[in-house]
Design a protein around this motif. Structure first.
Motif, PDB file in Angstrom:
ATOM      1  N   SER A 193     -22.512  38.922 -35.902  1.00 30.52           N
ATOM      2  CA  SER A 193     -22.973  39.530 -34.655  1.00 30.52           C
ATOM      3  C   SER A 193     -24.453  39.873 -34.761  1.00 30.52           C
ATOM      4  N   CYS A 202     -21.546  49.959 -43.780  1.00 29.34           N
ATOM      5  CA  CYS A 202     -20.318  49.466 -43.176  1.00 29.34           C
ATOM      6  C   CYS A 202     -19.158  49.774 -44.106  1.00 29.34           C
ATOM      7  N   THR A 209     -10.035  46.363 -39.599  1.00 31.54           N
ATOM      8  CA  THR A 209     -11.224  46.763 -38.844  1.00 31.54           C
ATOM      9  C   THR A 209     -12.375  47.136 -39.759  1.00 31.54           C
ATOM     10  N   TYR A 221     -20.041  51.260 -34.541  1.00 35.06           N
ATOM     11  CA  TYR A 221     -19.336  50.165 -33.880  1.00 35.06           C
ATOM     12  C   TYR A 221     -18.231  49.648 -34.798  1.00 35.06           C
ATOM     13  N   SER A 222     -17.328  48.866 -34.221  1.00 36.71           N
ATOM     14  CA  SER A 222     -16.264  48.260 -35.013  1.00 36.71           C
ATOM     15  C   SER A 222     -16.069  46.811 -34.601  1.00 36.71           C
ATOM     16  N   PHE A 223     -15.502  46.033 -35.510  1.00 32.05           N
ATOM     17  CA  PHE A 223     -15.093  44.675 -35.189  1.00 32.05           C
ATOM     18  C   PHE A 223     -13.956  44.271 -36.125  1.00 32.05           C
ATOM     19  N   GLY A 225     -12.399  42.393 -38.959  1.00 37.78           N
ATOM     20  CA  GLY A 225     -13.111  41.850 -40.104  1.00 37.78           C
ATOM     21  C   GLY A 225     -12.295  41.048 -41.090  1.00 37.78           C
ATOM     22  N   THR A 232     -18.380  34.332 -35.104  1.00 35.94           N
ATOM     23  CA  THR A 232     -18.903  35.391 -34.235  1.00 35.94           C
ATOM     24  C   THR A 232     -17.777  36.319 -33.796  1.00 35.94           C
ATOM     25  N   VAL A 233     -18.041  37.615 -33.820  1.00 33.86           N
ATOM     26  CA  VAL A 233     -17.041  38.612 -33.441  1.00 33.86           C
ATOM     27  C   VAL A 233     -17.539  39.425 -32.256  1.00 33.86           C
ATOM     28  N   GLN A 234     -16.613  40.059 -31.584  1.00 28.84           N
ATOM     29  CA  GLN A 234     -16.948  41.006 -30.520  1.00 28.84           C
ATOM     30  C   GLN A 234     -16.998  42.400 -31.121  1.00 28.84           C
ATOM     31  N   ILE A 235     -18.070  43.137 -30.858  1.00 33.34           N
ATOM     32  CA  ILE A 235     -18.175  44.494 -31.383  1.00 33.34           C
ATOM     33  C   ILE A 235     -17.882  45.511 -30.273  1.00 33.34           C
ATOM     34  N   SER A 236     -17.343  46.650 -30.684  1.00 37.59           N
ATOM     35  CA  SER A 236     -16.998  47.712 -29.736  1.00 37.59           C
ATOM     36  C   SER A 236     -17.564  49.027 -30.233  1.00 37.59           C
TER      37      SER A 236
END
Length: 279
Positions: A193, A202, A209, A221-223, A225, A232-236
């Motif tokens: 990301s 991290c 997660t 943030y988290s994704f 893992g 590619t990941v979506q982060i929140s």
């Protein structure tokens, strides 16, 4: 979210949890100390016991704990990776051992974050990473290791900050925008990301997660893992947190709700540690 520690620290940065011993370690470079705190959980609350000085007189910024309770930390100024054996710490007479020294090893170059699994110790370098290794892997038994046991896994960055292991994946942060991933066995480096601002520490929660402290975005943030193939990941966004820097996970039994994960975050300028509960 609640405040866990609000006194006795100057600029807390690196965090680590000894799950078996139920201890939190805090690297505080401006006070030249590593502090330890007993962790106590009660229902949905987490608190700490009285502070104890684990190490004094060392400018440590990052710390990790292995399965045997040995604390390893990096000394960026002296170009060293050091260890506090658990046996000595338990007796109250902790001794510090230099296990890797940049004076004799290219692979230690202003070391930053470090992470440990059952087989290896991994660290990142904050200087000349393209030569020394952006990410370096060493045999787990550091005391008996030789230079032949040390291998750069990635050389894509001159400077890296945090690192964490999620099953067979290693994630590491650059100064701006991007978190990268690589397999623990090596291979291609993948940008997972570039949506961060200034990612720092991290941590993996053991249940899929990864949490990332983003100092520039003042948030964590988290994704997901633990993917088999890096991509590619979506982060929140998990929580807003001023000047977030280091992160650590403490898992505890929570009545009627199974297991709960308490996530601690260190703020470089806020001078306090806060926690929240992730279910």
């Amino acid at each position: 979210m609640k405040t866990l520690i609000d006194r006795g620290l100057v600029h807390p940065q690196g965090l680590a949890v000894d799950q078996k011993a139920r201890k939190l370690y805090v690297a505080d470079p401006d006070s030249r100390r590593i502090m330890s705190y007993a962790l106590h959980s009660d229902k949905n609350a987490l608190r700490v016991g009285s502070p104890n000085v684990l190490v004094e007189g060392v400018e440590a910024r990052w710390i990790a704990v292995d399965d045997d309770g040995n604390a390893l930390f990096t000394n960026e100024v002296r170009n060293q990776i050091m260890k506090v054996p658990n046996a000595g710490a338990l007796r109250g007479n902790a001794t510090i051992k230099v296990v890797y020294d940049g004076a004799s090893m290219l692979q230690v170059s202003a070391p930053g974050g470090l992470a440990i699994d059952s087989f290896h110790t991994f660290w990142v370098n904050k200087q000349i990473g393209s030569q020394a290794g952006s990410v370096v892997r060493a045999a787990r038994s550091l005391a008996e290791s030789t230079t032949a046991d040390v291998q750069p896994l990635a050389t894509n960055l001159e400077k890296s900050y945090g690192i964490c292991i999620a099953v067979n994946n290693v994630f590491f942060t650059q100064p701006e925008t991007t978190v990268y991933g690589i397999k623990t066995t090596g291979g291609s480096v993948v940008p997972v990301s570039d949506r961060f601002t200034n990612p720092r520490g991290c941590v993996f929660d053991g249940d899929g997660t990864v949490f990332v402290a983003d100092r520039g975005a003042n948030a964590v943030y988290s994704f997901a893992g633990s993917m088999l193939e890096l991509g590619t990941v979506q982060i929140s966004k998990v929580v807003d947190f001023q000047d977030a820097y280091g992160t650590a996970i403490f898992s505890a039994a929570v009545p009627r709700t199974g297991r709960g994960a308490f996530v601690a975050v260190a703020a470089l300028l806020a001078w306090q540690l806060r926690t929240w509960i992730g279910q």
